[in-house]
Design an enzyme around this catalytic site. Structure first.
Site, PDB file in Angstrom:
ATOM      1  CB  CYS A 169      -0.953   0.001   1.190  1.00 54.12           C
ATOM      2  SG  CYS A 169      -2.098  -1.397   1.166  1.00 54.12           S
ATOM      3  CG  HIS A 309      -2.083   4.538   5.324  1.00 53.70           C
ATOM      4  ND1 HIS A 309      -1.822   4.259   4.004  1.00 53.70           N
ATOM      5  CD2 HIS A 309      -2.596   3.398   5.855  1.00 53.70           C
ATOM      6  CE1 HIS A 309      -2.146   3.004   3.741  1.00 53.70           C
ATOM      7  NE2 HIS A 309      -2.624   2.460   4.851  1.00 53.70           N
ATOM      8  CD  GLU A 320      -1.714   7.785   9.204  1.00 60.52           C
ATOM      9  OE1 GLU A 320      -1.335   8.493   8.258  1.00 60.52           O
ATOM     10  OE2 GLU A 320      -2.725   7.052   9.143  1.00 60.52           O
ATOM     11  CE  LYS A 341      -5.480   4.634   2.278  1.00 56.33           C
ATOM     12  NZ  LYS A 341      -4.506   5.722   2.517  1.00 56.33           N
ATOM     13  CG  HIS A 346      -6.646   1.291   1.318  1.00 56.07           C
ATOM     14  ND1 HIS A 346      -5.630   1.658   0.460  1.00 56.07           N
ATOM     15  CD2 HIS A 346      -6.036   0.645   2.368  1.00 56.07           C
ATOM     16  CE1 HIS A 346      -4.478   1.262   0.952  1.00 56.07           C
ATOM     17  NE2 HIS A 346      -4.691   0.649   2.112  1.00 56.07           N
ATOM     18  CG  PHE A 405      -1.158  -5.756   4.724  1.00 58.95           C
ATOM     19  CD1 PHE A 405      -1.406  -4.988   5.853  1.00 58.95           C
ATOM     20  CD2 PHE A 405      -2.206  -6.476   4.182  1.00 58.95           C
ATOM     21  CE1 PHE A 405      -2.661  -4.941   6.423  1.00 58.95           C
ATOM     22  CE2 PHE A 405      -3.475  -6.433   4.741  1.00 58.95           C
ATOM     23  CZ  PHE A 405      -3.707  -5.671   5.864  1.00 58.95           C
TER      24      PHE A 405
END
Length: 418
Positions: A169, A309, A320, A341, A346, A405
């Site tokens: 990502c 993010h 975050e 997002k 996403h 990830f």
């Protein structure tokens, strides 16, 4: 004199609007593009919602051969490239093709085509021994993530450095960061950079269903993506593409290009911890932020806006939040930090470049997009997330961060340069 990379053009294909203008209109209005899945029948899936792009390739200039050859995500990229080049006003004129590069990111590549074609050759998975005669002639291209960069290089005539970035990502952030480094290192004078993704397919949705990472608020898709909200329950899958044209700064100014911003700093770190898990304290993301700011020669107090993010999972949002506090110190409480997002979902590897396009537009317009659907803040997420409504704010230095990830943590700093 130090070489610097500047952004002179952007192109966007996003849920809720194709083209940078439509994309920005959606974001600043705080509208959401999340809805029930229409690209396949999601009956039986835990998560049956997504942020889809309403996309007609022929209407956007792709011919029948391109449509047959290109998977959906590559089609997105082709349209975004065309807009970015037009926005940049002929950046390739007079530039030797050996000095033109491409840097494109994708996390899952041609998932759409691979899923569809395997279904065809195996009669929906019924046959173990498949019939190759049922496959499309360009199926081999779907197997290779490098197809994306190869197609973009062909479109722009690039014979310089061409790379594919697949870091989950953070791919979209990393692709732009590496493009800027190619210009700084004198490997290219122009780099077409960005990312594309079309993961709204049965196999991809099943993968995220299995780990319960995606939202199952199927009865209220418009409000399902809720970053930093107490009642969030996972991210909403998206798709799309964004492309930025990067040029060497002095050459761009000599040709009279509109310099939109400078790619001032980039860094990425791994956490060597867990394939999907995150340490709460956010040390690795904080280090990426600090390193990117150091490379930009900017103190933390210069940051005017943080594009988060903000995936909408409890783990990510708290990680975050702590990382931004750790890296920006007390300034973290004074700077707006939002997640788009909440509106466009996403889109895995593509979202980093889509978010960078939003950062450029925020700098252009003096408007910070909101975090939609944030009605009941998580008490452990206590920064200024600009809930629900866009805010006027001049932004000279913007920070965009990503988490993926595999433990990837990335940060990009954009500024107005000298």
């Amino acid at each position: 004199m130090k070489r610097e990379a500047v952004v002179t053009g952007i192109g966007v294909v996003a849920p809720g609007g194709i083209g940078a203008a439509a994309f920005w209109d959606l974001l600043t209005a705080g509208r959401t593009a999340t809805r029930g899945i229409t690209l396949f029948d999601p009956a039986g899936y835990r998560s049956r919602i997504a942020a889809e792009v309403d996309f007609d390739p022929a209407a956007h200039g792709l011919d029948d051969h391109q449509v047959a050859r290109m998977d959906r995500y590559v089609q997105f990229a082709a349209v975004a490239v065309a807009e970015a080049l037009a926005d940049s006003a002929a950046p390739l004129a007079g530039v030797a093709p050996w000095r033109v590069g491409v840097s494109m990111g994708t996390a899952v590549g041609a998932t759409t085509r691979l899923d569809r074609e395997y279904t065809a050759v195996s009669r929906g998975g019924a046959d173990w021994v498949v019939d190759p005669a049922r496959t499309a002639p360009h199926l081999n291209l779907a197997l290779m993530p490098s197809t994306l960069s190869g197609e973009v290089a062909d479109l722009v005539g690039a014979r310089g450095p061409v790379r594919t970035v697949s870091t989950g990502c953070t791919s979209g952030l990393d692709a732009v960061g590496y493009a800027a480094q190619a210009i700084e290192d004198d490997l290219a004078d122009v780099v077409v950079a960005g990312a594309a993704e079309s993961p709204i397919a049965p196999i991809a949705m099943a993968c995220f269903d299995a780990i319960k990472a995606t939202s199952n608020s199927n009865d209220d898709p418009a409000r399902a993506s809720r970053p930093f909200d107490r009642d969030r329950n996972g991210f909403v899958m998206g798709e799309g593409a964004a492309v930025l044209v990067l040029e060497e700064a002095s050459a761009a100014r000599r040709r009279g290009a509109r310099v939109r911003c400078r790619v001032a700093g980039f860094a990425n770190h791994g956490n060597a911890f867990h394939m999907t898990g995150l340490r709460r304290e956010g040390v690795e993301m904080a280090r990426a932020i600090t390193t990117a700011l150091d490379r930009a020669r900017r103190p933390a107090t210069d940051v005017d806006y943080v594009n988060a993010h903000g995936s909408g999972t409890v783990q990510n949002d708290r990680h975050e939040t702590d990382a931004v506090k750790r890296s920006l110190g007390e300034h973290a409480r004074r700077v707006p930090m939002t997640s788009i997002k909440s509106m466009v979902g996403h889109s895995l590897g593509a979202i980093g470049s889509i978010e960078l396009a939003a950062c450029v537009l925020a700098m252009d317009t003096g408007v910070v997009p909101p975090t939609a659907n944030l009605s009941t803040p998580d008490p452990e997420c206590d920064l200024d997330y600009v809930p629900m409504t866009a805010r006027e704010r001049r932004t000279d230095v913007v920070l965009s961060v990503g988490s993926g990830f595999g433990g990837f943590q990335s940060a990009v700093v954009l500024d107005r340069g000298e």
